[in-house]
Design a protein around this motif. Structure first.
Motif, PDB file in Angstrom:
ATOM      1  N   ALA A  83     -12.665  97.112  83.802  1.00 10.46           N
ATOM      2  CA  ALA A  83     -12.142  95.835  83.315  1.00 10.46           C
ATOM      3  C   ALA A  83     -13.184  94.744  83.472  1.00 10.46           C
ATOM      4  N   THR A  84     -13.308  93.934  82.429  1.00 10.02           N
ATOM      5  CA  THR A  84     -14.261  92.834  82.500  1.00 10.02           C
ATOM      6  C   THR A  84     -13.590  91.671  83.213  1.00 10.02           C
TER       7      THR A  84
ATOM      8  N   ILE B 224     -12.165  88.092  84.265  1.00 10.53           N
ATOM      9  CA  ILE B 224     -11.549  87.152  83.329  1.00 10.53           C
ATOM     10  C   ILE B 224     -12.519  86.063  82.858  1.00 10.53           C
ATOM     11  N   HIS B 225     -13.446  85.675  83.703  1.00 13.15           N
ATOM     12  CA  HIS B 225     -14.377  84.610  83.307  1.00 13.15           C
ATOM     13  C   HIS B 225     -15.705  85.151  82.775  1.00 13.15           C
ATOM     14  N   VAL B 226     -15.729  86.415  82.452  1.00 10.13           N
ATOM     15  CA  VAL B 226     -16.931  87.002  81.868  1.00 10.13           C
ATOM     16  C   VAL B 226     -16.537  87.627  80.535  1.00 10.13           C
ATOM     17  N   SER B 227     -17.234  87.225  79.493  1.00 15.07           N
ATOM     18  CA  SER B 227     -16.927  87.779  78.177  1.00 15.07           C
ATOM     19  C   SER B 227     -18.126  88.543  77.650  1.00 15.07           C
TER      20      SER B 227
ATOM     21  N   THR C 293     -17.564  82.416  80.903  1.00 15.10           N
ATOM     22  CA  THR C 293     -16.560  81.478  80.380  1.00 15.10           C
ATOM     23  C   THR C 293     -15.966  80.613  81.492  1.00 15.10           C
ATOM     24  N   GLY C 294     -16.406  80.853  82.721  1.00 17.76           N
ATOM     25  CA  GLY C 294     -15.947  80.019  83.839  1.00 17.76           C
ATOM     26  C   GLY C 294     -16.829  78.802  84.019  1.00 17.76           C
TER      27      GLY C 294
END
Lengths: 100, 311
Positions: free
Chosen positions: A2-3, A5-8, A51-52
């Protein structure tokens, strides 16, 4: 895996030129945030973005590194480096940011 | 005859004593001295650099490109030769200096885990990993043998490789004239050569390799959001401004900021999340999916305007 949440993670087609990758990186960085890593999944180039964090005012400059040692051009700082597909060939790229 | 035998024994005893005393006091260097790096040769190199530098500076006022280029080449070649000698001496000291053991325990913390991930066969890897685990609890347990046989050669190989890469770039540039590659630029590259010769750069490379290997492993299985977008510079700036505002809004408790987040969230079809950081991140991911081209951005701007959001 799983990636976070703040990394895209986004892909760039393997056939892309360095200029195309640069444009893709700059455009995506404007939306998602600062470039974090350069790599590949065996098929395409994979770039990850933070994305953070706030999207940077300056765009990251991508350059091919000779022999694998990224040496920052004057006035730029190394962000990350990794193996990416450039016109179908795997090569070492480094991303450099202009310090604000 | 007795006197001769006695004399030979004394000589033998003297030789053994000298060898033993050397073994006890001086480290084993592991490198044969290079005659081209004797103090005389180094002094001659220094003179050659000064002479060539003076020639370069003198002719710099007169635009004789070929002469300037020749002086530049002399300075650079002599500086590289000097650098080679300094590097060889540094390597010899690394091999021979018993004080390096103190450095070894520090280095091992930094490098053993990284080296374990990046070099060697299974036996090496497991030995390094074991040493890395052990060093945290018992630094004294790091064996000199392991350090010398595994870590140091890897770091030295990395340093040598770093130097070769920088030198290759310098030699490539020397194929051009002084206008294209002036001495000032060459001096900067020679500085890079000096930095490439150090342990910090080698350790950094080893750690970087380990990090890249980890990143590579992660990226092979990463959830990819989509294909990277390609926007024109002007659209890129507009989208960046909106995305930056989203981030700033998420940090603000101001009602207007929260309303804007909610409005953009609605347009992009993102459910509100309790954590503001997660929420803005989700909105930006949705923005990435919505804006695949300049045309998409124009369409989105219309929708945002209808929700009273300034694009």
């Amino acid at each position: 895996m799983a990636t976070p949440i703040h990394v895209s993670a986004v892909s760039v087609p393997a056939a892309s030129s360095l200029e195309d990758i640069q444009t893709a990186c700059a455009s995506t960085e404007a939306i998602l945030g600062p470039l974090m890593t350069i790599g590949n999944n065996g098929t395409d180039t994979i770039l990850t973005f933070d994305t953070g964090n706030r999207p940077p005012d300056d765009e990251t400059v991508l350059q091919q590194t000779v022999g694998g040692t990224p040496i920052a051009p004057p006035g730029l700082t190394l962000v990350c480096s990794g193996h990416a597909f450039v016109t179908g060939q795997l090569m070492m790229l480094a991303g450099f940011a202009k310090p604000r | 005859v007795l006197r001769i035998v006695s004399g030979r024994s004394a000589l033998l005893a003297f030789v053994i004593a000298v060898v033993l005393s050397q073994a006890g006091c001086a480290p084993v260097q592991g490198f044969a001295p290079d005659p081209a790096c004797s103090s005389n040769e180094m002094a001659a190199l220094g003179n050659r650099i000064t002479t060539a530098q003076n020639g370069y500076d003198g002719d710099g006022a007169v635009p004789v490109l070929a002469i300037r280029t020749a002086y530049r080449d002399r300075v650079v070649h002599a500086r590289i030769a000097q650098s080679e000698c300094n590097y060889n001496e540094f390597q010899a000291r690394l091999w021979g200096d018993t004080n390096i053991i103190g450095l070894a325990s520090d280095l091992s913390l930094l490098t053993l885990a990284g080296l374990g991930a990046t070099i060697g066969n299974a036996a090496t890897t497991s030995a390094l990993a074991a040493a890395s685990a052990g060093v945290v609890g018992a630094q004294a347990a790091i064996s000199k043998d392991l350090y010398y046989q595994r870590t140091l050669p890897a770091l030295m190989a990395q340093m040598t490789a770093n130097r070769e890469w920088v030198k290759a770039a310098i030699y490539e540039n020397l194929k051009t004239d002084d206008d294209a590659y002036p001495l000032s630029r060459a001096q900067a590259d020679l500085g890079a050569l000096a930095r490439a010769s150090g342990l910090p750069a080698a350790i950094e490379n080893v750690i970087q390799s380990a990090t890249e290997a980890k990143i590579q492993a992660e990226q092979e299985t990463a959830n990819v959001l989509g294909v990277a977008v390609k926007l024109s510079p002007s659209v890129r700036d507009q989208v960046r401004a909106l995305s930056q505002r989203l981030f700033d809004d998420s940090k603000s408790s101001d009602k207007a900021a929260q309303d804007e987040l909610a409005a953009i969230s609605k347009v992009l079809g993102v459910t509100k999340l309790d954590n503001a950081a997660d929420w803005q991140s989700a909105i930006r991911q949705a923005l990435f999916k919505a804006v695949r081209s300049d045309t998409d951005w124009i369409a989105l701007k219309t929708k945002l305007t209808s929700e009273n959001v300034k694009p």
